[in-house]
Scaffold this motif. Structure first.
Motif, PDB file in Angstrom:
ATOM      1  N   GLU A 200      38.670  39.415  21.368  1.00 22.03           N
ATOM      2  CA  GLU A 200      40.288  38.521  20.958  1.00 22.03           C
ATOM      3  C   GLU A 200      41.272  39.331  21.739  1.00 22.03           C
ATOM      4  O   GLU A 200      42.213  38.633  22.314  1.00 22.03           O
ATOM      5  N   LEU A 201      41.874  40.778  22.563  1.00 17.38           N
ATOM      6  CA  LEU A 201      42.546  40.988  22.700  1.00 17.38           C
ATOM      7  C   LEU A 201      42.247  41.095  24.445  1.00 17.38           C
ATOM      8  O   LEU A 201      43.171  40.192  24.577  1.00 17.38           O
ATOM      9  N   HIS A 202      40.857  40.406  24.924  1.00 18.14           N
ATOM     10  CA  HIS A 202      40.973  39.513  25.499  1.00 18.14           C
ATOM     11  C   HIS A 202      41.450  38.437  26.438  1.00 18.14           C
ATOM     12  O   HIS A 202      42.501  37.665  26.549  1.00 18.14           O
ATOM     13  N   GLY A 203      41.244  37.669  24.785  1.00 16.06           N
ATOM     14  CA  GLY A 203      41.805  36.926  24.651  1.00 16.06           C
ATOM     15  C   GLY A 203      43.186  36.320  24.859  1.00 16.06           C
ATOM     16  O   GLY A 203      44.097  35.260  25.231  1.00 16.06           O
ATOM     17  N   ALA A 204      44.063  36.971  24.431  1.00 16.98           N
ATOM     18  CA  ALA A 204      45.089  37.875  23.970  1.00 16.98           C
ATOM     19  C   ALA A 204      46.492  37.963  25.538  1.00 16.98           C
ATOM     20  O   ALA A 204      47.184  38.340  25.686  1.00 16.98           O
ATOM     21  N   GLY A 205      44.879  38.201  26.595  1.00 16.68           N
ATOM     22  CA  GLY A 205      46.104  38.684  28.220  1.00 16.68           C
ATOM     23  C   GLY A 205      45.557  39.878  27.989  1.00 16.68           C
ATOM     24  O   GLY A 205      45.751  40.212  29.161  1.00 16.68           O
ATOM     25  N   LEU A 206      44.703  40.471  27.470  1.00 20.16           N
ATOM     26  CA  LEU A 206      44.751  42.454  28.011  1.00 20.16           C
ATOM     27  C   LEU A 206      43.436  42.423  29.136  1.00 20.16           C
ATOM     28  O   LEU A 206      42.124  41.825  29.396  1.00 20.16           O
ATOM     29  N   THR A 207      44.044  42.882  30.320  1.00 18.97           N
ATOM     30  CA  THR A 207      42.850  43.419  30.854  1.00 18.97           C
ATOM     31  C   THR A 207      41.726  44.644  29.892  1.00 18.97           C
ATOM     32  O   THR A 207      42.442  44.886  30.199  1.00 18.97           O
ATOM     33  N   LEU A 208      40.356  44.306  30.595  1.00 15.70           N
ATOM     34  CA  LEU A 208      39.823  45.316  30.104  1.00 15.70           C
ATOM     35  C   LEU A 208      38.718  45.870  31.028  1.00 15.70           C
ATOM     36  O   LEU A 208      37.854  44.684  31.844  1.00 15.70           O
ATOM     37  N   ALA A 209      38.114  47.075  30.999  1.00 19.90           N
ATOM     38  CA  ALA A 209      37.140  47.921  31.563  1.00 19.90           C
ATOM     39  C   ALA A 209      36.698  48.403  30.741  1.00 19.90           C
ATOM     40  O   ALA A 209      36.663  49.324  30.014  1.00 19.90           O
ATOM     41  N   VAL A 210      34.794  47.291  30.515  1.00 24.77           N
ATOM     42  CA  VAL A 210      34.294  48.449  29.387  1.00 24.77           C
ATOM     43  C   VAL A 210      32.857  48.565  30.186  1.00 24.77           C
ATOM     44  O   VAL A 210      31.888  48.275  31.581  1.00 24.77           O
ATOM     45  N   ILE A 211      32.803  50.108  29.934  1.00 28.59           N
ATOM     46  CA  ILE A 211      31.791  50.740  31.381  1.00 28.59           C
ATOM     47  C   ILE A 211      30.619  51.280  29.929  1.00 28.59           C
ATOM     48  O   ILE A 211      30.935  51.969  29.132  1.00 28.59           O
ATOM     49  N   THR A 212      29.439  50.901  30.469  1.00 24.59           N
ATOM     50  CA  THR A 212      28.756  50.728  29.094  1.00 24.59           C
ATOM     51  C   THR A 212      27.009  50.750  29.980  1.00 24.59           C
ATOM     52  O   THR A 212      27.336  51.062  31.391  1.00 24.59           O
ATOM     53  N   HIS A 213      25.579  52.061  29.011  1.00 21.38           N
ATOM     54  CA  HIS A 213      24.905  51.374  30.020  1.00 21.38           C
ATOM     55  C   HIS A 213      23.911  50.192  29.163  1.00 21.38           C
ATOM     56  O   HIS A 213      22.887  49.827  29.533  1.00 21.38           O
ATOM     57  N   ASP A 214      24.537  49.646  28.452  1.00 18.85           N
ATOM     58  CA  ASP A 214      23.949  48.842  27.484  1.00 18.85           C
ATOM     59  C   ASP A 214      23.703  47.306  28.189  1.00 18.85           C
ATOM     60  O   ASP A 214      25.114  46.803  28.194  1.00 18.85           O
ATOM     61  N   ASP A 215      23.207  46.549  27.870  1.00 17.29           N
ATOM     62  CA  ASP A 215      23.548  45.197  28.761  1.00 17.29           C
ATOM     63  C   ASP A 215      23.832  44.025  27.987  1.00 17.29           C
ATOM     64  O   ASP A 215      24.360  43.094  28.697  1.00 17.29           O
ATOM     65  N   GLU A 216      23.055  44.561  26.935  1.00 12.85           N
ATOM     66  CA  GLU A 216      24.323  43.678  25.754  1.00 12.85           C
ATOM     67  C   GLU A 216      25.327  43.378  25.856  1.00 12.85           C
ATOM     68  O   GLU A 216      25.809  42.640  25.307  1.00 12.85           O
ATOM     69  N   VAL A 217      26.357  44.356  25.476  1.00 12.30           N
ATOM     70  CA  VAL A 217      27.060  45.035  25.710  1.00 12.30           C
ATOM     71  C   VAL A 217      27.727  44.163  26.835  1.00 12.30           C
ATOM     72  O   VAL A 217      28.871  43.875  26.816  1.00 12.30           O
ATOM     73  N   SER A 218      27.066  44.561  27.866  1.00 17.25           N
ATOM     74  CA  SER A 218      28.151  44.088  29.443  1.00 17.25           C
ATOM     75  C   SER A 218      28.283  43.269  29.394  1.00 17.25           C
ATOM     76  O   SER A 218      28.738  42.383  30.266  1.00 17.25           O
ATOM     77  N   SER A 219      27.133  42.115  28.509  1.00 20.92           N
ATOM     78  CA  SER A 219      26.823  40.682  28.788  1.00 20.92           C
ATOM     79  C   SER A 219      27.801  39.977  28.391  1.00 20.92           C
ATOM     80  O   SER A 219      27.883  38.598  28.279  1.00 20.92           O
ATOM     81  N   ARG A 220      28.154  40.658  27.122  1.00 23.61           N
ATOM     82  CA  ARG A 220      29.684  39.602  26.451  1.00 23.61           C
ATOM     83  C   ARG A 220      30.881  39.635  27.376  1.00 23.61           C
ATOM     84  O   ARG A 220      31.528  39.147  26.860  1.00 23.61           O
ATOM     85  N   ALA A 221      30.837  40.518  28.315  1.00 26.17           N
ATOM     86  CA  ALA A 221      32.823  39.999  29.438  1.00 26.17           C
ATOM     87  C   ALA A 221      32.399  39.161  29.993  1.00 26.17           C
ATOM     88  O   ALA A 221      31.161  38.749  30.353  1.00 26.17           O
ATOM     89  N   GLN A 222      33.784  38.606  30.802  1.00 27.07           N
ATOM     90  CA  GLN A 222      33.516  37.705  31.360  1.00 27.07           C
ATOM     91  C   GLN A 222      32.742  37.887  32.473  1.00 27.07           C
ATOM     92  O   GLN A 222      32.234  36.036  33.178  1.00 27.07           O
ATOM     93  N   ARG A 223      33.083  39.712  33.177  1.00 27.40           N
ATOM     94  CA  ARG A 223      31.922  39.178  34.604  1.00 27.40           C
ATOM     95  C   ARG A 223      31.735  40.537  34.697  1.00 27.40           C
ATOM     96  O   ARG A 223      32.386  42.117  34.113  1.00 27.40           O
TER      97      ARG A 223
END
Lengths: 461, 227
Positions: free
Chosen positions: B188-211
């Motif tokens: 939702e925040l990303h949709g509002a224009g925020l730049t995000l970097a999520v660091i994770t070991h979890d593929d499921e989490v990372s797969s929801r990212a744009q890149r």
């Protein structure tokens, strides 16, 4: 540097003169010295992200107001723990304040109980060695009384000199009792008229001789009660006479009592103007001075000069121990032990604060890491922890001071003393507490500042 | 598109015998408005990357531009200021102060900022409204659920309107459902224009990212096709 709206200078704990990025920064980024304009809007909406360039690099700041707020929150977060941590320091400061206050109070009690009579008495005698063979020469002049009563602080003065009567016996006239003893060896003392007041003599009957008697060399005498009893004289209205050797003296008065010079009670007192002629009195042996309270020390210095301006060193003035000396003697005795005690409690208190602060640094590594991530520099972290322990120490100092003053008041009340406290004490004591906190907080603050945010943030909260 | 983060041949070597090269020379760009996931197993150099991106550590070599500013030339105080103003952190362990209310925890984010002493509470309340916690303003963090705590942490990261939201294992302490809620919030925040970097070991989490980029043994590779 701009002032925050709160009026607090944000140029706070960092060293001065951080170079402003726009002018000296060698970055390729095109930057201009335009002050950063953050909107103070209540809506942190994401549609207006800050411009990415044309900005100067923001500097981290920790305003005084925020620092105070953080310190207050830290102290009030766990009140019981804060109080227990501060307990050692509270007791230490309380011990110090109570010791100093009680010593002062007790010292003043002793002084006020101090003999008023003794405190207002000064006597001047010639130094030993001023006597040459049998002939007594004294630097004390016959008009000593006049010279001394001119001094401010002298209420009365009189000379007193034992008279050598060459073992002449004294008798009174009227009674001729063949069985009783009628002649006595009674000491004779020559004085100036002011002596009666200086010795605080009280009349039983009659009068003291005065300046007129003295100047004229009248043959008058005043009897001490002991001497009067032995001479069987109890009244003066019938003008009794006594004979010392062959010289007759009219008894003008009988003393009831004297506060000073108890030897007068058994003596025949004659004016020294008379004794000079009749008994070949050559020098005054002592001057007794009655002074106002507090003037003894000063008169002790002035009297020899007034009496013998050319050779004051030949006279020795005996003054009572000064109240200040008495007080300081008492205080130093009482203080030493308890001050050591207070110091030890302070040390223990400091160790207590250091210990708990150190534990709290370890407990709060997560918070330290978080603060670093949110823009705190190492120095900000150090200042915060140091500030917390200084505030804790200062709080302990305040409580301890109150406790100490309370102790002084309670002890004074039970002993019926008037509590006395140096006026600087209530201000200095909390500062001692704060200094304890500063000392105790230095190592924990350094420890907090050197915490790696990396490790701190990965640990569990 | 302007780059929020630009790493140029950035590497980080930890001294020792032998020295450990935790991050090999890396080029990485995160554009404005992008949602990037950096995924990798433990020991891969994820943490090093997080600390470098978050200005908590400085690269041994290479240049890191944040919002176009060369961070290598900054003093500690300026880097701290950049952390405060440009980066919002979200941690696995939330790191909320238990003796303060929700809104006070969010307000803490602005303590080290130079220009923020008025309206701090209002901004904190607005940030909490954005993450849906307007009704828990004065609650103690100890009474909040894990998901609520992480949302408070997100609000705290958002309150300074950061250029980059940096999340370190944001769902690591959460169950799947609340973890999904947090990820939904990020989207939702990303949709509002925020730049995000999520660091994770979890593929499921990372797969929801744009890149996504994958980091392994200090080497960063782009993930071409998410599973």
């Amino acid at each position: 540097m701009t002032l925050l709206p709160g009026g607090v200078d944000p140029e706070d704990f960092e060293s001065l003169g951080q170079p402003q990025a726009p002018n000296q920064d060698p970055t390729p980024a095109p930057t201009e010295p335009i002050p950063q304009q953050k909107t103070a809007s209540a809506n942190p909406g994401l549609d207006t992200p800050p411009p990415t360039d044309e900005e100067q690099v923001p500097q981290s700041r920790f305003a005084w107001r925020d620092l105070l707020g953080e310190m207050l929150l830290a102290l009030t977060a766990r009140p019981a723990r804060t109080l227990l941590t501060a307990l050692g320091t509270i007791l230490g400061v309380a011990a110090l304040v109570a010791t100093l206050g009680l010593a002062k109070t007790a010292g003043n009690q002793i002084v006020s109980r101090f003999d008023e009579l003794e405190a207002t008495q000064v006597s001047v005698e010639p130094q030993q060695g001023a006597f040459e063979s049998n002939r007594q020469t004294s630097a004390i002049p016959w008009d000593a009384e006049d010279r001394l009563t001119r001094l401010n602080g002298v209420t009365a003065a009189g000379t007193i000199t034992p008279v050598e009567t060459n073992n002449q016996l004294t008798r009174s006239v009227p009674v001729n009792d063949p069985l009783g003893q009628t002649e006595f060896q009674i000491p004779v003392v020559a004085t100036s008229p002011g002596l009666f007041q200086a010795a605080r003599a009280q009349l039983f009957t009659g009068r003291f001789f005065d300046e007129g008697h003295n100047e004229r060399g009248d043959q008058v005498a005043v009897l001490g009660p002991g001497a009067a009893r032995r001479l069987n004289i109890s009244r003066v209205d019938n003008s009794p006479a006594i004979f010392i050797g062959d010289e007759s003296f009219a008894v003008v008065g009988i003393i009831a009592d004297t506060a000073r010079k108890p030897e007068l009670l058994n003596a025949i007192i004659v004016p020294d103007g008379l004794a000079k002629d009749r008994f070949q009195l050559e020098a005054v042996s002592e001057v007794l001075i009655d002074v106002e309270v507090g003037a003894a020390e000063l008169i002790g210095i002035q009297a020899p000069v007034a009496l013998a301006p050319n050779s004051p060193e030949e006279l020795r003035a005996a003054i009572p121990p000064s109240p200040t000396r008495v007080r300081s003697d008492v205080q130093s005795d009482v203080n030493a032990l308890f001050l050591i005690l207070g110091g030890v409690s302070l040390l223990v208190g400091a160790i207590g604060i250091a210990n708990v602060t150190l534990v709290s640094v370890l407990e709060r590594t997560g918070e330290i890491g978080l603060r670093r991530a949110m823009g705190a520099t190492r120095r900000h972290v150090a200042v915060q922890f140091l500030g917390e322990s200084v505030a804790l120490g200062g709080l302990a100092g305040l409580l301890g001071t109150s406790l100490g003053i309370l102790t002084v008041v309670v002890v004074s009340a039970t002993r019926e003393w008037s509590p006395i406290l140096d006026s600087w004490l209530p201000f200095a004591a909390p500062a001692v507490g704060a200094a304890t906190g500063l000392l105790a907080g230095t190592y924990p603050a350094w420890k907090a500042a050197s915490t790696e945010p990396i490790a701190a943030l990965r640990g569990s909260a | 598109m302007t780059a929020v983060v630009e790493l140029q041949q950035v590497s980080r070597t930890f001294p020792g015998t032998p020295p450990v090269e935790a991050l090999k020379p890396t080029d990485l760009t995160i554009n404005k408005g992008e949602y990037l996931a950096i995924v990798g197993p433990s020991g891969s150099g994820k943490s090093t990357m997080l600390h470098l991106l978050g200005l908590l550590d400085t690269p041994t070599k290479g240049t890191y531009f944040l919002d176009g500013t060369d961070t290598g030339a900054l003093s500690e105080r300026e880097r701290a200021g950049m952390r405060s103003a440009r980066i919002g952190f979200v941690f696995q362990a939330f790191h909320l102060l238990s003796h303060r209310t929700t809104v006070e925890n969010v307000m803490l984010a602005e303590v080290y900022r130079p220009d923020s002493s008025t309206g701090r509470r209002e901004r904190a309340i607005a940030a909490l409204e954005m993450v849906g916690l307007a009704h828990r303003l004065d609650a103690s963090p100890t009474t909040l659920s894990g998901g609520e705590r992480q949302r408070v942490a997100v609000a705290r990261a958002l309150v300074s309107k950061p250029s980059l939201l940096l999340a370190d294992e944001p769902t690591g302490n959460l169950d799947t459902t609340t973890g999904n809620q947090i990820m939904a919030l990020f989207e939702e925040l990303h949709g509002a224009g925020l730049t995000l970097a999520v660091i994770t070991h979890d593929d499921e989490v990372s797969s929801r990212a744009q890149r996504q980029v994958r980091i392994r043994d200090g080497v960063v590779d782009p993930v071409v096709a998410a599973s």
